[in-house]
Scaffold this motif. Structure first.
Motif, PDB file in Angstrom:
ATOM      1  N   MET A   1       7.570  15.340  -1.636  1.00 38.99           N
ATOM      2  CA  MET A   1       6.293  14.863  -2.123  1.00 38.99           C
ATOM      3  C   MET A   1       6.266  13.337  -2.092  1.00 38.99           C
ATOM      4  N   LYS A   2       5.166  12.789  -1.676  1.00 32.65           N
ATOM      5  CA  LYS A   2       5.027  11.340  -1.590  1.00 32.65           C
ATOM      6  C   LYS A   2       4.699  10.735  -2.948  1.00 32.65           C
ATOM      7  N   ILE A   3       5.117   9.479  -3.130  1.00 31.51           N
ATOM      8  CA  ILE A   3       4.623   8.752  -4.284  1.00 31.51           C
ATOM      9  C   ILE A   3       3.257   8.185  -3.912  1.00 31.51           C
ATOM     10  N   ILE A   4       2.404   8.013  -4.905  1.00 30.24           N
ATOM     11  CA  ILE A   4       1.050   7.528  -4.687  1.00 30.24           C
ATOM     12  C   ILE A   4       0.962   6.106  -5.215  1.00 30.24           C
ATOM     13  N   VAL A   5       0.451   5.212  -4.395  1.00 31.77           N
ATOM     14  CA  VAL A   5       0.304   3.811  -4.784  1.00 31.77           C
ATOM     15  C   VAL A   5      -1.175   3.455  -4.763  1.00 31.77           C
ATOM     16  N   PHE A   6      -1.712   3.115  -5.928  1.00 29.66           N
ATOM     17  CA  PHE A   6      -3.074   2.614  -6.041  1.00 29.66           C
ATOM     18  C   PHE A   6      -2.988   1.102  -5.925  1.00 29.66           C
ATOM     19  N   TYR A   7      -3.573   0.549  -4.866  1.00 27.33           N
ATOM     20  CA  TYR A   7      -3.398  -0.882  -4.631  1.00 27.33           C
ATOM     21  C   TYR A   7      -4.729  -1.550  -4.312  1.00 27.33           C
ATOM     22  N   ASP A   8      -4.776  -2.833  -4.546  1.00 21.15           N
ATOM     23  CA  ASP A   8      -5.957  -3.655  -4.304  1.00 21.15           C
ATOM     24  C   ASP A   8      -5.989  -4.036  -2.825  1.00 21.15           C
ATOM     25  N   ASP A   9      -6.712  -3.250  -2.042  1.00 15.41           N
ATOM     26  CA  ASP A   9      -6.769  -3.493  -0.601  1.00 15.41           C
ATOM     27  C   ASP A   9      -7.636  -4.698  -0.244  1.00 15.41           C
ATOM     28  N   LEU A  10      -8.341  -5.269  -1.206  1.00 13.80           N
ATOM     29  CA  LEU A  10      -9.118  -6.483  -0.960  1.00 13.80           C
ATOM     30  C   LEU A  10      -8.270  -7.736  -1.156  1.00 13.80           C
ATOM     31  N   CYS A  11      -7.060  -7.557  -1.612  1.00  9.33           N
ATOM     32  CA  CYS A  11      -6.123  -8.665  -1.821  1.00  9.33           C
ATOM     33  C   CYS A  11      -5.167  -8.721  -0.636  1.00  9.33           C
ATOM     34  N   PRO A  12      -5.163  -9.814   0.121  1.00 11.03           N
ATOM     35  CA  PRO A  12      -4.269  -9.898   1.287  1.00 11.03           C
ATOM     36  C   PRO A  12      -2.790  -9.777   0.927  1.00 11.03           C
ATOM     37  N   ILE A  13      -2.396 -10.280  -0.215  1.00  8.60           N
ATOM     38  CA  ILE A  13      -0.994 -10.176  -0.645  1.00  8.60           C
ATOM     39  C   ILE A  13      -0.645  -8.713  -0.865  1.00  8.60           C
ATOM     40  N   CYS A  14      -1.474  -8.035  -1.654  1.00  8.53           N
ATOM     41  CA  CYS A  14      -1.231  -6.624  -1.979  1.00  8.53           C
ATOM     42  C   CYS A  14      -1.274  -5.755  -0.727  1.00  8.53           C
ATOM     43  N   ARG A  15      -2.310  -5.968   0.073  1.00 11.80           N
ATOM     44  CA  ARG A  15      -2.495  -5.178   1.294  1.00 11.80           C
ATOM     45  C   ARG A  15      -1.307  -5.339   2.243  1.00 11.80           C
ATOM     46  N   THR A  16      -0.873  -6.566   2.447  1.00 15.75           N
ATOM     47  CA  THR A  16       0.227  -6.826   3.371  1.00 15.75           C
ATOM     48  C   THR A  16       1.511  -6.145   2.909  1.00 15.75           C
ATOM     49  N   GLU A  17       1.838  -6.291   1.629  1.00 10.89           N
ATOM     50  CA  GLU A  17       3.083  -5.700   1.132  1.00 10.89           C
ATOM     51  C   GLU A  17       3.028  -4.174   1.136  1.00 10.89           C
ATOM     52  N   MET A  18       1.917  -3.599   0.706  1.00 11.94           N
ATOM     53  CA  MET A  18       1.827  -2.139   0.653  1.00 11.94           C
ATOM     54  C   MET A  18       1.803  -1.524   2.057  1.00 11.94           C
ATOM     55  N   HIS A  19       1.134  -2.170   2.983  1.00 10.81           N
ATOM     56  CA  HIS A  19       1.113  -1.639   4.354  1.00 10.81           C
ATOM     57  C   HIS A  19       2.491  -1.733   5.002  1.00 10.81           C
ATOM     58  N   ALA A  20       3.257  -2.744   4.636  1.00  8.11           N
ATOM     59  CA  ALA A  20       4.626  -2.843   5.156  1.00  8.11           C
ATOM     60  C   ALA A  20       5.465  -1.666   4.661  1.00  8.11           C
ATOM     61  N   PHE A  21       5.341  -1.323   3.382  1.00 10.58           N
ATOM     62  CA  PHE A  21       6.061  -0.160   2.853  1.00 10.58           C
ATOM     63  C   PHE A  21       5.618   1.114   3.567  1.00 10.58           C
ATOM     64  N   ALA A  22       4.310   1.293   3.717  1.00 11.61           N
ATOM     65  CA  ALA A  22       3.788   2.514   4.338  1.00 11.61           C
ATOM     66  C   ALA A  22       4.192   2.612   5.800  1.00 11.61           C
ATOM     67  N   TRP A  23       4.262   1.488   6.474  1.00 13.17           N
ATOM     68  CA  TRP A  23       4.665   1.492   7.886  1.00 13.17           C
ATOM     69  C   TRP A  23       6.143   1.892   8.018  1.00 13.17           C
ATOM     70  N   GLN A  24       6.976   1.400   7.096  1.00 13.40           N
ATOM     71  CA  GLN A  24       8.404   1.697   7.159  1.00 13.40           C
ATOM     72  C   GLN A  24       8.738   3.084   6.625  1.00 13.40           C
ATOM     73  N   TYR A  25       7.967   3.573   5.660  1.00  7.92           N
ATOM     74  CA  TYR A  25       8.277   4.844   4.998  1.00  7.92           C
ATOM     75  C   TYR A  25       7.041   5.748   4.946  1.00  7.92           C
ATOM     76  N   PRO A  26       6.466   6.091   6.087  1.00 11.19           N
ATOM     77  CA  PRO A  26       5.191   6.825   6.096  1.00 11.19           C
ATOM     78  C   PRO A  26       5.250   8.216   5.464  1.00 11.19           C
ATOM     79  N   ASN A  27       6.405   8.838   5.447  1.00  9.76           N
ATOM     80  CA  ASN A  27       6.520  10.185   4.880  1.00  9.76           C
ATOM     81  C   ASN A  27       6.826  10.180   3.393  1.00  9.76           C
ATOM     82  N   GLU A  28       6.963   8.984   2.805  1.00 11.54           N
ATOM     83  CA  GLU A  28       7.369   8.893   1.407  1.00 11.54           C
ATOM     84  C   GLU A  28       6.348   8.213   0.508  1.00 11.54           C
TER      85      GLU A  28
END
Length: 144
Positions: A1-28
């Motif tokens: 089961m994946k963890i769910i991250v609610f993130y501020d996608d309008l924030c470039p800092i938040c978006r960049t860091e969260m997308h990096a995690f999702a790109w590296q660990y897409p199944n998690e």
């Protein structure tokens, strides 16, 4: 089961860091963008305003982690264990606990040149000036 991250996608800092995690660990990890999917917060009893002011992560057991605890959870799970450990050091932990909400509140004032190329595409005049009230208005306008 994946963890769910609610993130501020309008924030470039938040978006960049969260997308990096999702790109590296897409199944998690499942990213939930607050600007388009904030209604999903209701299932967990989280207000949009609160989610914009502190990162929220729901783990596999359904436990909600927020703020710096949520960041530490992501770091422990996704390859940044050292940073998570450092943030728990007795002298550093209280400083970070104080600094996190201050940083989150003022993150829209971080100069673009510190954020990298991705942020520059989404920010104008050297800063990302979208504050909390502007984001809430934008999110609410998308629902109507």
């Amino acid at each position: 089961m994946k963890i769910i991250v609610f993130y501020d996608d309008l924030c470039p800092i938040c978006r960049t860091e969260m997308h990096a995690f999702a790109w590296q660990y897409p199944n998690e990890i499942e990213l939930v963008a607050l600007s388009t999917e904030s209604e999903r917060l209701q299932h967990y009893g989280i207000r949009t305003e609160d989610a914009l002011m502190a990162l929220r992560v729901v783990d596999e057991l359904g436990h909600i982690h927020q703020g710096l605890d949520a960041v530490r959870l992501l770091y422990r799970r996704f390859g940044k264990q050292r940073l998570a450990q450092l943030s728990m050091l007795p002298l550093l932990k209280p400083v970070l606990e104080w600094a996190y909400p201050v940083f989150v509140h003022h993150r829209h004032r971080v100069p673009v040149w510190l954020l990298g190329k991705n942020a520059r595409l989404h920010c104008a005049q050297g800063y990302c000036r979208c504050d909390l009230n502007e984001k809430l208005q934008h999110i609410r306008s998308l629902k109507h």
